[in-house]
Design a protein around this motif. Sequence first.
Motif, PDB file in Angstrom:
ATOM      1  N   GLU A 173       0.848  -1.199   0.000  1.00  0.00           N
ATOM      2  CA  GLU A 173       0.000   0.000   0.000  1.00  0.00           C
ATOM      3  C   GLU A 173       0.875   1.238   0.000  1.00  0.00           C
ATOM      4  N   GLY A 174       0.349   2.300  -0.598  1.00  0.00           N
ATOM      5  CA  GLY A 174       0.989   3.617  -0.474  1.00  0.00           C
ATOM      6  C   GLY A 174       2.326   3.762  -1.172  1.00  0.00           C
ATOM      7  N   ILE A 175       2.470   3.170  -2.348  1.00  0.00           N
ATOM      8  CA  ILE A 175       3.712   3.377  -3.093  1.00  0.00           C
ATOM      9  C   ILE A 175       3.615   4.739  -3.795  1.00  0.00           C
ATOM     10  N   ALA A 176       4.621   5.531  -3.634  1.00  0.00           N
ATOM     11  CA  ALA A 176       4.603   6.879  -4.226  1.00  0.00           C
ATOM     12  C   ALA A 176       4.628   6.781  -5.744  1.00  0.00           C
ATOM     13  N   GLN A 177       3.971   7.757  -6.372  1.00  0.00           N
ATOM     14  CA  GLN A 177       3.935   7.745  -7.836  1.00  0.00           C
ATOM     15  C   GLN A 177       5.235   8.312  -8.383  1.00  0.00           C
ATOM     16  N   PHE A 178       5.704   7.693  -9.491  1.00  0.00           N
ATOM     17  CA  PHE A 178       6.927   8.240 -10.113  1.00  0.00           C
ATOM     18  C   PHE A 178       6.816   8.135 -11.633  1.00  0.00           C
ATOM     19  N   SER A 179       7.578   8.982 -12.299  1.00  0.00           N
ATOM     20  CA  SER A 179       7.560   9.014 -13.768  1.00  0.00           C
ATOM     21  C   SER A 179       8.713   8.193 -14.317  1.00  0.00           C
ATOM     22  N   SER A 180       8.722   8.089 -15.622  1.00  0.00           N
ATOM     23  CA  SER A 180       9.813   7.388 -16.286  1.00  0.00           C
ATOM     24  C   SER A 180      11.151   8.046 -15.965  1.00  0.00           C
ATOM     25  N   ALA A 181      11.135   9.359 -15.960  1.00  0.00           N
ATOM     26  CA  ALA A 181      12.377  10.087 -15.678  1.00  0.00           C
ATOM     27  C   ALA A 181      12.813   9.866 -14.236  1.00  0.00           C
ATOM     28  N   ASP A 182      11.818   9.893 -13.320  1.00  0.00           N
ATOM     29  CA  ASP A 182      12.143   9.634 -11.912  1.00  0.00           C
ATOM     30  C   ASP A 182      12.832   8.285 -11.786  1.00  0.00           C
ATOM     31  N   TRP A 183      12.221   7.278 -12.403  1.00  0.00           N
ATOM     32  CA  TRP A 183      12.741   5.911 -12.316  1.00  0.00           C
ATOM     33  C   TRP A 183      14.196   5.862 -12.723  1.00  0.00           C
ATOM     34  N   LYS A 184      14.473   6.507 -13.849  1.00  0.00           N
ATOM     35  CA  LYS A 184      15.847   6.460 -14.358  1.00  0.00           C
ATOM     36  C   LYS A 184      16.815   7.192 -13.442  1.00  0.00           C
ATOM     37  N   SER A 185      16.273   8.190 -12.708  1.00  0.00           N
ATOM     38  CA  SER A 185      17.179   8.951 -11.844  1.00  0.00           C
ATOM     39  C   SER A 185      17.420   8.257 -10.505  1.00  0.00           C
ATOM     40  N   PHE A 186      16.565   7.263 -10.188  1.00  0.00           N
ATOM     41  CA  PHE A 186      16.740   6.564  -8.906  1.00  0.00           C
ATOM     42  C   PHE A 186      18.047   5.790  -8.884  1.00  0.00           C
ATOM     43  N   SER A 187      18.632   5.702  -7.703  1.00  0.00           N
ATOM     44  CA  SER A 187      19.822   4.864  -7.560  1.00  0.00           C
ATOM     45  C   SER A 187      19.396   3.400  -7.665  1.00  0.00           C
ATOM     46  N   ASP A 188      20.374   2.571  -7.842  1.00  0.00           N
ATOM     47  CA  ASP A 188      20.106   1.134  -7.948  1.00  0.00           C
ATOM     48  C   ASP A 188      19.364   0.637  -6.701  1.00  0.00           C
ATOM     49  N   LYS A 189      19.816   1.110  -5.547  1.00  0.00           N
ATOM     50  CA  LYS A 189      19.188   0.667  -4.309  1.00  0.00           C
ATOM     51  C   LYS A 189      17.739   1.147  -4.222  1.00  0.00           C
ATOM     52  N   GLU A 190      17.510   2.385  -4.632  1.00  0.00           N
ATOM     53  CA  GLU A 190      16.145   2.910  -4.619  1.00  0.00           C
ATOM     54  C   GLU A 190      15.240   2.087  -5.538  1.00  0.00           C
ATOM     55  N   GLN A 191      15.776   1.756  -6.692  1.00  0.00           N
ATOM     56  CA  GLN A 191      14.999   0.926  -7.623  1.00  0.00           C
ATOM     57  C   GLN A 191      14.672  -0.423  -7.003  1.00  0.00           C
TER      58      GLN A 191
END
Length: 1027
Positions: free
Chosen positions: A178-196
Amino acid sequence: MQYDFKEIEKNWQEFWAKNETFKAKNNSDKPKYYVLDMFPYPSGAGLHVGHPLGYIASDIYARYKRHKGFNVLHPQGYDSFGLPAEQYAIQTGQHPAVTTAANIKTYRRQLDQLGFSFDWSREVRTSSPEYYKWTQWIFIQIFNSWYNKTTDKAESIDTLISVFEAEGNANVQAVCDEGIAQFSSADWKSFSDKEQQEILLQYRLTYLAESEVNWCPALGTVLANDEIVNGVSERGGHPVIRKKMTQWSMRISAYAQRLLDGLNTVDWPQPLKDSQTNWIGRSEGAEVTFSLKDSDHKISVFTTRPDTIFGVSFMTLAPELELVAEITTPEQKAEVEAYIEATAKRSERDRMADVKTISGAFTGAYAEHPFTKEPIPVWIGDYVLAGYGTGAVMSVPCGDQRDYDFAKHFNIPIPNIFEGVDISEEAFSDKATTIIANSDFLNGLDYKKATQKAIAEIEKIGAGTGKVNYRLRDAVFSRQRYWGEPFPVYYVDGMPQMIAAEHLPIKLPEVDKYLPTETGEPPLGNATVWAWDTVNNEVVSNDKIDHKTVWPLELNTMPGWAGSSQYFNRYMDPNNEGEIFSKEAIDYWQDVDLYIGGSEHATGHLLYSRFWQKFMFDLGLVPKDEFAKKLINQGMITGTSAFVYRMNSNITVSKKMLGKDLSDADDLYKLTKDAVIKTVQLKKKLVFIPKSLFSFHEFKKWKRSKGMSEEEIKKLIETDLAKERLKSIEHLIPDDEKEFFDLEKYSISYSAEALHTDVSFVSSSDDLDVEAYKNWRSENSDAEFILQDGNYIVGREVEKMSKSKYNVVNPDAICEEYGADSLRLYEMFLGPLEQSKPWNTAGITGAHGFLKKLWRLYHSGAEGAFAVSEDEPSKDSYKTLHKTIKKVEEDIENFSFNTSVSTFMIAVNELSSQKCNSRAVLEPLAILVSPYAPHIAEELWKQLGHEGSISTVDFPKFEEKYLVESSKEYPVSFNGKMRFKLELPLDLSKDEIEAAVMAHEKTAQQLQGRTPKKVIVVPGKIINIVG
RNA sequence: GCUCGAGUGGUGGAAUUGGUAGACACGUUGGACUUAAAAUCCAAUGGACAUUAGUCCGUACGGGUUCAAGUCCCGUCUCGAGUACCA
């Protein structure tokens, strides 16, 4: 030649093993049939006679199917990870693998001795690395998957990643946290490996999450609810607290609806389906969001009664909810915190057991009614569970008894929204007669219409949606144990990493001790070689951990159900080292045709297995999404415990109670107590009395069950018991107290204690081998037994078969005395497979006698030599044979094994009296018996001159022509009561039958001159004369 | 509480679509064989009265449908299994 079952059974068991008679091929022109038993946990105690019941039934069916021309897969193995072996290891230091291997050896010997047609070349053991390699492999597949609601199936995590890369997560329909924050394609690509990785973990079908568990600090382990008694651990009585722990969970909730739907496609027992349905607990309703006054917070509730939304007068939150602290007003803070603390101390058991105490606290916050905008006070109460729904309820006191009680207790208003219903005493929850009132746009509607309308309006104003909720929660998959499958997981910066499949299995490491570590880590924390080297891809010593290329491995192990959730598929290709099973094997065998096992697995093994099967189906690994077409729950065989009655060493002398009111045994007992004159110590310490002299308590029970009248009780107590039977203990009274043993003057009472005695000391007519009992326990050696007619008759009671009740019967002893064929027949003869029934060794002589009689049919020569003639059998013998074929075939198809044993007995009785020894009858008879009593059947088959095993010989064909009758013995009834029988030809017409009956002298005798009103004739069945 | 299942002799249990209640087996009793025991064989065995014929009662209890009910329908009781503050 005698029926030498020992020799016969030994020889044929050797023959089957040597020739691999029951080895199944993975390809065949024959149709396939897969018969499976729920595999056993090999306990140290070995098998008792209750265990093989299901195995015998499945074996009969498997053997029958072979006779019917099927290629039968009938494997067996061991669910050999588990707690008892670990417990034993903790106590003795012996490695669980060692004790498990020893136990398996015993099991194998016991199973072999019963003559099962298992294909042992396919044996699996969940604790062997060759097997758990594939358990680990499936875990990795689950980890690498997510559940796509759009396609309604599990998919590879890669498809999710590509969506994230292309467009973010806005449009992803997944079963996830529940409650996963929304993110865009660009956000995803900017996330660190650990965040992903962290984000992906929230979508994976197995994931790490904080779960609340029953933690026992003293034992260093998590306990199941039923291991906790009165808030402390069952073992040792240590305190247990609720604690959050990071553990692996399986997202079984993703499959809730499909698990429900699948039940309609399988032939499983209804009670089992019902309990799975309950467990999944689907409920339809709506999720409604309430805004809070003077706050940004919102409260979502799930309700099955959106039609009662205008009846809400308060809200209740689970005390555990984090939101509670955030919304509590300063004035209420102290009260709320005190309540939360008090709740945390109460175990789930406590909260469950104590339904009457109503407790709660007001948070000071107010929510706003979505329609009326009225303020609604927000309370917390421990009757609301954090784990179900949203952990919050909209409380409608007029329509829900718990809400009603809560409102009454705290003086909260109870608005009535039902037309013409009085709610001054209790809530009204009958949906069927509900008419809504005082509810704006819902007024006048019934439950169904109001619910639809309410959901529509709620959605219109954006306050919520219609929703289906499931009780089923995700399954915790971590155990803080040693003796289980290790996870193929290591941790990089706290993030779990899967070990590549080609490096499996990750073998269970050696440890010095099997207890948790001093720092509270699971037993694997004791392992010194338990780190993963990502360069060499091997398990290495812990001191090499450098957090660069060598990382720590997971310390938890998998739960008991991991190894049993796919074993049925592995049996199809159990020795395949390169794959879990080959495509050819799974395509050929498909699924289990018949699965037999206990009903205790209803919501455990049988639910998890269906979940894994559906998951594997989604991945295209298996062709069927339900693994077992038909399932049968065999009933338990209970023990018949035997009791002796040990008299307490003093007896009580009281005033005579003759003439007193004895209408109730309770009063009688009291009376005896009140009138006590003296207590007399017996000469002897240990005296065993017969059941008939057992205390008054026993009388009460007896009286109730037999419906004895007062007179009868009086008679029994005052004459029989008080005089004749009591005389038998007179010699136990010390000489100087003899005056008190005057039964005319005094009443004597005493009590006795029922003690279990080993059932092996008791004969078939319930008399005890007194000498054996005395020798059993040294303290009994000079005990005195009060006999009746020279015997000591024990009491009997049916209980669960268990060591502590001394009612366990070991199949080894039965095989030794009567043979496996007798045991197999008798277990089936006891009663319907699904029913639980008591074991009574005495009855086995019936089954054994039958086998001897069967043997004699084939051995009528001088000194019992084999003698079968080539003569044409008599008409009667043919008839016996063919009605037996018909009945036995029907019975097996219907799993009615008890009745087919009776049918065999009848057949053999008939053939014996017909003196039939014709090959044309005896040969098919041997085949008929073969699934039930395979050893004797093989031996007879061989003596009949055949080479090789009987096991795949064609089942005899039933021919109707042998059963055709020309006449029938009609029962003739008068007003429904059968008075006499009349033999008449079957080809008579109704009128002719009537004429024949009316002409009969007995008819005239019955009618005594009356004229019958009506004569009912059912040709071939019955004649009933009315009047 | 709810859901499901089950109540038939001394015991385990049989009994097709409503059609001879108690098959088969254990146990019990009597008998045969045996020096004796075991094994084997024969007979009886739901209850009551009569003991030749037979009559009445009887499938947890109370009703109902039917020519006919263990079986179908309604109600009650008892036992067993599962599950539970599930909103």
